[in-house]
Design a protein around this motif. Structure first.
Motif, mmCIF file in Angstrom:
data_model
loop_
_atom_site.group_PDB
_atom_site.id
_atom_site.type_symbol
_atom_site.label_atom_id
_atom_site.label_comp_id
_atom_site.label_asym_id
_atom_site.label_seq_id
_atom_site.Cartn_x
_atom_site.Cartn_y
_atom_site.Cartn_z
ATOM 1 N N PHE A 126 58.495 -7.755 48.188
ATOM 2 C CA PHE A 126 57.665 -7.593 46.991
ATOM 3 C C PHE A 126 56.655 -8.741 46.921
ATOM 4 O O PHE A 126 57.030 -9.910 46.842
ATOM 5 N N ILE A 127 55.378 -8.399 46.996
ATOM 6 C CA ILE A 127 54.327 -9.430 46.993
ATOM 7 C C ILE A 127 54.078 -9.905 45.565
ATOM 8 O O ILE A 127 53.789 -9.103 44.673
ATOM 9 N N VAL A 128 54.165 -11.205 45.358
ATOM 10 C CA VAL A 128 53.983 -11.786 44.023
ATOM 11 C C VAL A 128 52.589 -12.387 43.912
ATOM 12 O O VAL A 128 52.128 -13.091 44.804
ATOM 13 N N GLY A 129 51.911 -12.075 42.813
ATOM 14 C CA GLY A 129 50.596 -12.637 42.530
ATOM 15 C C GLY A 129 50.469 -12.885 41.045
ATOM 16 O O GLY A 129 51.404 -12.601 40.278
ATOM 17 N N PRO A 130 49.338 -13.390 40.609
ATOM 18 C CA PRO A 130 49.146 -13.654 39.176
ATOM 19 C C PRO A 130 49.347 -12.414 38.307
ATOM 20 O O PRO A 130 49.708 -12.523 37.134
ATOM 21 N N PHE A 131 49.142 -11.227 38.898
ATOM 22 C CA PHE A 131 49.218 -9.989 38.116
ATOM 23 C C PHE A 131 50.649 -9.534 37.828
ATOM 24 O O PHE A 131 50.882 -8.684 36.972
ATOM 25 N N ASN A 132 51.625 -10.084 38.569
ATOM 26 C CA ASN A 132 53.006 -9.612 38.373
ATOM 27 C C ASN A 132 54.047 -10.734 38.374
ATOM 28 O O ASN A 132 55.239 -10.484 38.572
ATOM 29 N N GLU A 133 53.596 -11.974 38.161
ATOM 30 C CA GLU A 133 54.519 -13.114 38.205
ATOM 31 C C GLU A 133 55.619 -13.014 37.149
ATOM 32 O O GLU A 133 56.801 -13.251 37.438
ATOM 33 N N LEU A 134 55.236 -12.667 35.923
ATOM 34 C CA LEU A 134 56.217 -12.616 34.841
ATOM 35 C C LEU A 134 57.279 -11.546 35.068
ATOM 36 O O LEU A 134 58.481 -11.840 35.013
ATOM 37 N N PRO A 135 56.905 -10.276 35.327
ATOM 38 C CA PRO A 135 57.941 -9.271 35.572
ATOM 39 C C PRO A 135 58.814 -9.595 36.782
ATOM 40 O O PRO A 135 60.020 -9.330 36.766
ATOM 41 N N GLN A 136 58.219 -10.186 37.830
ATOM 42 C CA GLN A 136 59.018 -10.525 39.006
ATOM 43 C C GLN A 136 60.034 -11.614 38.668
ATOM 44 O O GLN A 136 61.207 -11.534 39.074
ATOM 45 N N ALA A 137 59.601 -12.625 37.905
ATOM 46 C CA ALA A 137 60.516 -13.706 37.516
ATOM 47 C C ALA A 137 61.639 -13.169 36.621
ATOM 48 O O ALA A 137 62.807 -13.547 36.779
ATOM 49 N N ALA A 138 61.286 -12.283 35.685
ATOM 50 C CA ALA A 138 62.290 -11.694 34.795
ATOM 51 C C ALA A 138 63.276 -10.845 35.592
ATOM 52 O O ALA A 138 64.494 -10.889 35.356
ATOM 53 N N LYS A 292 48.435 -7.058 54.500
ATOM 54 C CA LYS A 292 48.969 -7.755 55.675
ATOM 55 C C LYS A 292 50.485 -7.604 55.758
ATOM 56 O O LYS A 292 51.044 -7.445 56.858
ATOM 57 N N THR A 293 51.132 -7.646 54.611
ATOM 58 C CA THR A 293 52.592 -7.486 54.596
ATOM 59 C C THR A 293 52.985 -6.079 55.033
ATOM 60 O O THR A 293 53.927 -5.886 55.801
ATOM 61 N N LEU A 295 51.286 -4.103 56.963
ATOM 62 C CA LEU A 295 51.040 -3.998 58.403
ATOM 63 C C LEU A 295 52.158 -4.659 59.203
ATOM 64 O O LEU A 295 52.589 -4.151 60.242
ATOM 65 N N GLN A 296 52.617 -5.793 58.697
ATOM 66 C CA GLN A 296 53.712 -6.497 59.368
ATOM 67 C C GLN A 296 54.977 -5.643 59.386
ATOM 68 O O GLN A 296 55.687 -5.561 60.384
ATOM 69 N N GLU A 297 55.244 -4.989 58.254
ATOM 70 C CA GLU A 297 56.414 -4.107 58.161
ATOM 71 C C GLU A 297 56.317 -2.973 59.170
ATOM 72 O O GLU A 297 57.310 -2.557 59.767
ATOM 73 N N LYS A 298 55.095 -2.445 59.342
ATOM 74 C CA LYS A 298 54.895 -1.299 60.238
ATOM 75 C C LYS A 298 54.604 -1.722 61.669
ATOM 76 O O LYS A 298 54.368 -0.871 62.540
ATOM 77 N N LYS A 299 54.588 -3.065 61.906
ATOM 78 C CA LYS A 299 54.317 -3.615 63.244
ATOM 79 C C LYS A 299 52.966 -3.131 63.794
ATOM 80 O O LYS A 299 52.847 -2.718 64.943
ATOM 81 N N GLU A 300 51.971 -3.169 62.931
ATOM 82 C CA GLU A 300 50.612 -2.786 63.320
ATOM 83 C C GLU A 300 49.654 -3.932 63.003
ATOM 84 O O GLU A 300 50.015 -4.871 62.282
ATOM 85 N N LYS A 301 48.436 -3.826 63.512
ATOM 86 C CA LYS A 301 47.463 -4.895 63.268
ATOM 87 C C LYS A 301 46.059 -4.314 63.195
ATOM 88 O O LYS A 301 45.676 -3.473 64.011
ATOM 89 N N PHE A 302 45.278 -4.779 62.186
ATOM 90 C CA PHE A 302 43.874 -4.398 62.053
ATOM 91 C C PHE A 302 43.046 -5.668 61.862
ATOM 92 O O PHE A 302 43.564 -6.722 61.473
ATOM 93 N N SER A 303 41.757 -5.543 62.092
ATOM 94 C CA SER A 303 40.873 -6.705 61.931
ATOM 95 C C SER A 303 40.761 -7.096 60.457
ATOM 96 O O SER A 303 40.955 -6.266 59.562
ATOM 97 N N ASP A 304 40.422 -8.346 60.225
ATOM 98 C CA ASP A 304 40.278 -8.845 58.851
ATOM 99 C C ASP A 304 39.174 -8.105 58.109
ATOM 100 O O ASP A 304 39.272 -7.865 56.904
ATOM 101 N N GLU A 305 38.105 -7.716 58.827
ATOM 102 C CA GLU A 305 36.998 -7.044 58.135
ATOM 103 C C GLU A 305 37.421 -5.672 57.605
ATOM 104 O O GLU A 305 36.964 -5.240 56.539
ATOM 105 N N ILE A 306 38.330 -5.002 58.322
ATOM 106 C CA ILE A 306 38.836 -3.717 57.836
ATOM 107 C C ILE A 306 39.720 -3.927 56.614
ATOM 108 O O ILE A 306 39.612 -3.198 55.619
ATOM 109 N N LEU A 307 40.584 -4.935 56.659
ATOM 110 C CA LEU A 307 41.452 -5.226 55.516
ATOM 111 C C LEU A 307 40.621 -5.609 54.295
ATOM 112 O O LEU A 307 40.914 -5.193 53.164
#
Length: 453
Positions: A126-138, A292-293, A295-307
């Motif tokens: 589960f990727i944590v960012g400013p948008f979901n910090e509170l629910p993730q911590a709870a 990126k996460t 892609l890592q789970e699926k063992k695939e890779k794309f260029s940064d410009e596509i992401l």
């Protein structure tokens, strides 16, 4: 593509149009049994799933299949038959001639049959960012001490922002710490259906007893209990019984308790008595991290410009981010080469440049009616009931703001009302939205639904 590939492609698209809870509930153990002469026969595990797909998801299934193969003109459903197809004829389904259809390799559908939890949903993924910090911590705090802190835990947010992932992460974490814990994850629609069936079969007590020994109850999309009075009543009793024994209750919704229409006040009060946390929209950096996460789970890779292209153009739905990745991964596997930015833009044009800003009065009325749990004809009547006047004003507001319709046109659309009524409605909602956080939240949620219809 063959029939299995066709169904795999359908599942890949459907999962981004409905909640993960409903996707896992209704599309598990389904597949294409036969495809012939423009007709597709979908196999399902039981009669109940057959009825549900026919009545609720047939339009979505047909539309998706037709977009994948324009020769498809009709979709039928059968309970997974044992009988082999001979001479291209559809089999007669014998009374007990059922077997489970092998499920395609679709991670959303691999659930624990005892808990209904999907093991891939964990705090680690589960990727944590400013948008979901509170629910993730709870949620993490609840996983450490279930029933003793933040009970109930109520998490709300828009479609595709990770509510189901977070809810199931709690269940999986608790189970990892103590495998003896009894955990039940269920969508509110499945819960309501269980209530309806138990009433029909006159065994409501048996249904409720199945929940009495649960240590952790996780209910997804609670807003679908809106207006279902008997279901709310039985849920209230189950809620109280568990709460009094310090059993953990975790709930998700697309809106806060105050904004759920036709919800009993005593239930609303229970929900507000615990911890309420909202998941908002992810920022650009978080969207990149999510991609990126994945892609890592699926063992695939794309260029940064596509992401960066995907993250810049898909801003409000994590599920759509994953859907975009799946399209590019499919291309990469079929062509044995990574897509260029130009190819990615072409492949994703229907996702990124879909006509999200195109709507019409009918869609606005439909979305407003669904949100406030009313029939469309209620909004169009001359009723002065408070519970109808406000939704009507909201619908008028959207017609003016989203369609730029003239006030006389809006008035005519609502039973021939005078244009001054439409002006009053627009100004009233505009004014109140500036001072009412709840109303502004309702407007944002309804707008999201309007462009999903």
């Amino acid at each position: 593509m063959n029939k299995d590939e066709l169904w795999q492609a359908l599942l890949a698209q459907v999962q981004f149009n409905i909640s993960k809870a409903n996707f896992a509930t209704w599309f598990k153990n389904t597949g294409v049994f036969l495809k012939k002469d423009g007709e597709v026969v979908v196999s399902v595990p039981n009669n109940f799933s057959k009825e549900w797909l026919e009545n609720k998801y047939n339009k979505l299934i047909f539309k998706t299949l037709h977009s994948l193969d324009d020769e498809i003109k009709e979709v039928k459903y059968v309970v997974s038959p044992k009988t082999e197809v001979k001479n291209g004829e559809f089999p007669a389904i014998a009374g007990n001639a059922y077997e489970e259809v092998p499920q395609l390799d679709f991670p959303e559908l691999k659930t624990n049959k005892d808990t209904n939890l999907n093991p891939r949903y964990t705090f680690e993924s589960f990727i944590v960012g400013p948008f979901n910090e509170l629910p993730q911590a709870a949620a993490w705090a609840v996983a450490q001490n279930p029933g003793l802190i933040y009970n109930p835990l109520f998490i709300y947010g828009g479609v595709g922002l990770g509510k189901t992932h977070l809810l199931q992460s709690v269940g999986n974490e608790i189970l990892k710490r103590d495998p003896s814990k009894k955990i039940r994850y269920v969508s509110s629609e499945k819960f309501a259906t269980g209530i309806i069936n138990s009433i029909r079969n006159r065994d409501v007590d048996k249904f409720k007893s199945a929940y009495k020994d649960i240590d952790v109850l996780i209910i997804d999309d609670i807003q679908f209990l809106s207006g279902k009075e008997k279901t709310q009543e039985e849920f209230f009793h189950i809620f109280n019984a568990l709460y009094e024994k310090n059993k953990q209750i975790i709930i998700s919704s697309d809106r806060p308790p105050k904004a759920i229409s036709a919800l009993e006040e005593r239930l609303r009060s229970r929900f507000e008595g615990g911890m309420i946390a909202d998941i908002s929209l992810p920022d650009f950096e978080t969207r990149i991290a999510i991609l990126k996460t994945k892609l890592q789970e699926k063992k695939e890779k794309f260029s940064d410009e596509i992401l960066e292209y995907i993250a810049a153009n898909i801003q409000s739905n994590i599920r759509e981010l994953e859907g975009a990745l799946n399209r590019l991964i499919a291309y990469q596997k079929l062509n044995n080469q990574a897509p260029s930015l130009a190819v990615a833009e072409t492949l994703l044009k229907n996702v990124i440049f879909s006509p999200k800003k195109i709507t019409n009065p009918e869609k606005i009325i439909q979305a407003v009616s669904v949100f406030y749990n009313l029939k469309e004809r209620d909004i169009l009547t001359a009723s002065r009931k408070k519970e109808i006047v406000k939704p009507r004003q909201v619908a008028m507001f959207f017609m003016r703001r989203e369609l730029k319709s003239s006030f006389p046109f809006i008035g005519r659309k609502f039973g021939g009302k005078d244009h001054t009524t439409a002006i009053h409605a627009y100004n009233k909602i505009m004014r109140e939205a500036e001072s009412s956080e709840n109303l502004m939240e309702e407007i944002n949620l309804i707008k999201e639904q309007i462009y999903r219809l």
